[in-house]
Design a protein around this motif. Structure first.
Motif, PDB file in Angstrom:
ATOM      1  N   LEU A  23      48.922  37.566  50.531  1.00 15.44           N
ATOM      2  CA  LEU A  23      48.521  36.161  50.638  1.00 15.44           C
ATOM      3  C   LEU A  23      49.223  35.350  49.555  1.00 15.44           C
ATOM      4  O   LEU A  23      49.892  35.899  48.681  1.00 15.44           O
ATOM      5  N   THR A  29      46.353  30.541  51.005  1.00 19.32           N
ATOM      6  CA  THR A  29      47.041  30.414  52.282  1.00 19.32           C
ATOM      7  C   THR A  29      47.662  31.755  52.658  1.00 19.32           C
ATOM      8  O   THR A  29      47.923  32.591  51.794  1.00 19.32           O
ATOM      9  N   PRO A  30      47.910  32.000  53.950  1.00 17.69           N
ATOM     10  CA  PRO A  30      48.461  33.289  54.378  1.00 17.69           C
ATOM     11  C   PRO A  30      49.849  33.596  53.831  1.00 17.69           C
ATOM     12  O   PRO A  30      50.191  34.741  53.580  1.00 17.69           O
ATOM     13  N   PHE A  62      42.425  28.620  53.689  1.00 19.32           N
ATOM     14  CA  PHE A  62      41.159  29.301  53.968  1.00 19.32           C
ATOM     15  C   PHE A  62      40.150  29.191  52.827  1.00 19.32           C
ATOM     16  O   PHE A  62      39.023  29.671  52.952  1.00 19.32           O
ATOM     17  N   TRP A  86      39.171  36.248  51.305  1.00 15.20           N
ATOM     18  CA  TRP A  86      39.895  37.211  52.152  1.00 15.20           C
ATOM     19  C   TRP A  86      38.969  37.836  53.192  1.00 15.20           C
ATOM     20  O   TRP A  86      39.379  38.087  54.329  1.00 15.20           O
ATOM     21  N   SER A 141      36.510  33.556  59.082  1.00  8.78           N
ATOM     22  CA  SER A 141      37.629  32.750  59.569  1.00  8.78           C
ATOM     23  C   SER A 141      38.973  33.379  59.231  1.00  8.78           C
ATOM     24  O   SER A 141      39.907  33.369  60.046  1.00  8.78           O
ATOM     25  N   TYR A 142      39.064  33.961  58.024  1.00 12.41           N
ATOM     26  CA  TYR A 142      40.323  34.593  57.605  1.00 12.41           C
ATOM     27  C   TYR A 142      40.529  35.905  58.355  1.00 12.41           C
ATOM     28  O   TYR A 142      41.637  36.228  58.797  1.00 12.41           O
ATOM     29  N   LYS A 143      39.464  36.673  58.531  1.00 13.96           N
ATOM     30  CA  LYS A 143      39.567  37.927  59.278  1.00 13.96           C
ATOM     31  C   LYS A 143      39.974  37.662  60.726  1.00 13.96           C
ATOM     32  O   LYS A 143      40.793  38.392  61.303  1.00 13.96           O
ATOM     33  N   ARG A 165      43.710  37.024  60.908  1.00 13.32           N
ATOM     34  CA  ARG A 165      44.526  38.244  60.836  1.00 13.32           C
ATOM     35  C   ARG A 165      44.423  39.063  62.117  1.00 13.32           C
ATOM     36  O   ARG A 165      45.415  39.631  62.575  1.00 13.32           O
TER      37      ARG A 165
END
Length: 336
Positions: free
Chosen positions: A259, A268-269, A296, A308, A312-314, A317
């Motif tokens: 990240l 951010t990613p 995120f 992480w 929403s982040y999961k 991904r």
């Protein structure tokens, strides 16, 4: 601390965390978003106290890279940040334009224990200085020479010296002299990148994005020659080139295990979703695409590991496994 490192070594959460310690820069490279979007760009340093909030995650990370869209040595507390990262992470590196690397700074670099120091280039002649305005090929080579001399004096092999080379289409022929330029300079690795993020229509012609398989094979043959010439001179050179017949299924920015932290603390990613310039446009193979930042959370408000793990982040991904990419990623120049 040593025990924590050994435990994390077998299953670290992150392959790398890229930390944009500053978004300010003393150069004006023609292909850099900071230059193109300069009217709305915000120069800022990541506060040291905010940086310290990353310490818990550093112990679970293979590599910390202290650089984003700015020149890291402009940050007045850069070496304190290196010390904090070195206390926990397995490997720490940065990328520089070399303009601030005088003899005193080089000594500090070596004393900091930083593992990797990469130098940015976009040419093997003075053409580099035209593309990377405000920088100098001669200064880069001089800084590498000074670094090697000081390393030898101190009897140390660190930091490793890398070169991050931006390839323009108009510079294909010039590229073949790269191995000779770096021969005997103590450079252990060179990485050739192409202009994937094209911030202006004018730069489209410089993007090395093969449109046909024949063009792909032609470009690859040049790159392979450079790799082989480098190998003969003891230099490891890498590149990544995508065939037009194959669509990438995995993001090259390793969003599943990495990240980016922006200089404002945003999580951010990757560095390409990190630009604080929403509402602007970039060119994607002749099409004008609106740029929207993807954030995120912020480490000023929440631990990076908690961000992480949030749903929403999961879900973001997982979208890559399901083939249901977020709209931002569907239009990303890194996925063709």
């Amino acid at each position: 601390m040593i025990i924590e490192k050994l435990v994390s070594l077998f299953a670290p959460t992150f392959d790398w965390i890229q930390v944009e310690v500053t978004s300010a820069c003393n150069a004006a490279c023609i292909y850099c978003p900071r230059t193109v979007y300069r009217k709305i760009w915000e120069d800022r340093h990541l506060p040291l106290e905010t940086f310290k909030k990353l310490k818990p995650a550093f112990a679970d990370t293979r590599h910390i890279h202290l650089q984003g869209w700015g020149e890291p040595f402009l940050h007045p507390e850069f070496f304190e940040m290196v010390a904090i990262a070195k206390a926990s992470a397995f490997q720490v590196g940065t990328t520089t334009n070399a303009t601030l690397l005088n003899e005193e700074t080089v000594r500090k670099v070596i004393e900091s224990g930083i593992d990797i120091l990469a130098f940015s280039l976009a040419g093997t002649t003075e053409r580099n200085d035209v593309i990377r305005k405000g920088t100098s090929l001669k200064k880069v080579l001089k800084a590498i020479e000074t670094l090697n001399r000081e390393k030898k004096k101190r009897g140390t092999s660190a930091p490793e010296i890398h070169v991050a080379y931006m390839l323009f289409r108009s510079g294909m022929a010039e590229l073949e002299s790269l191995p000779s330029l770096l021969e005997g300079a103590g450079v252990s690795q060179g990485v050739i990148s192409t202009l994937d993020f094209v911030p202006t229509d004018e730069l489209r012609k410089e993007a090395v994005i093969p449109a046909t398989q024949d063009e792909y094979e032609e470009v690859r043959s040049v790159l392979d020659r450079v790799v082989e010439a480098g190998r003969e001179k003891g230099l490891s050179i890498h590149y990544h080139l995508v065939s037009p017949e194959k669509r990438r299924e995995v993001c090259t920015e390793n969003i599943q295990k990495a990240l980016c932290i922006s200089s404002d603390g945003a999580v951010t990613p990757c560095v390409y979703t990190n630009l604080g310039v929403s509402g602007t446009y970039y060119d994607l193979q002749g099409k004008k695409v609106s740029y929207e930042r993807m954030v995120f959370g912020n480490i000023k408000e929440k631990d990076v590991k908690d961000i992480w793990k949030q749903e929403s982040y999961k879900a973001f991904r997982c979208s890559f496994h399901k083939g249901e990419l977020a709209s931002t990623c569907q239009k990303c120049p890194k996925i063709r």
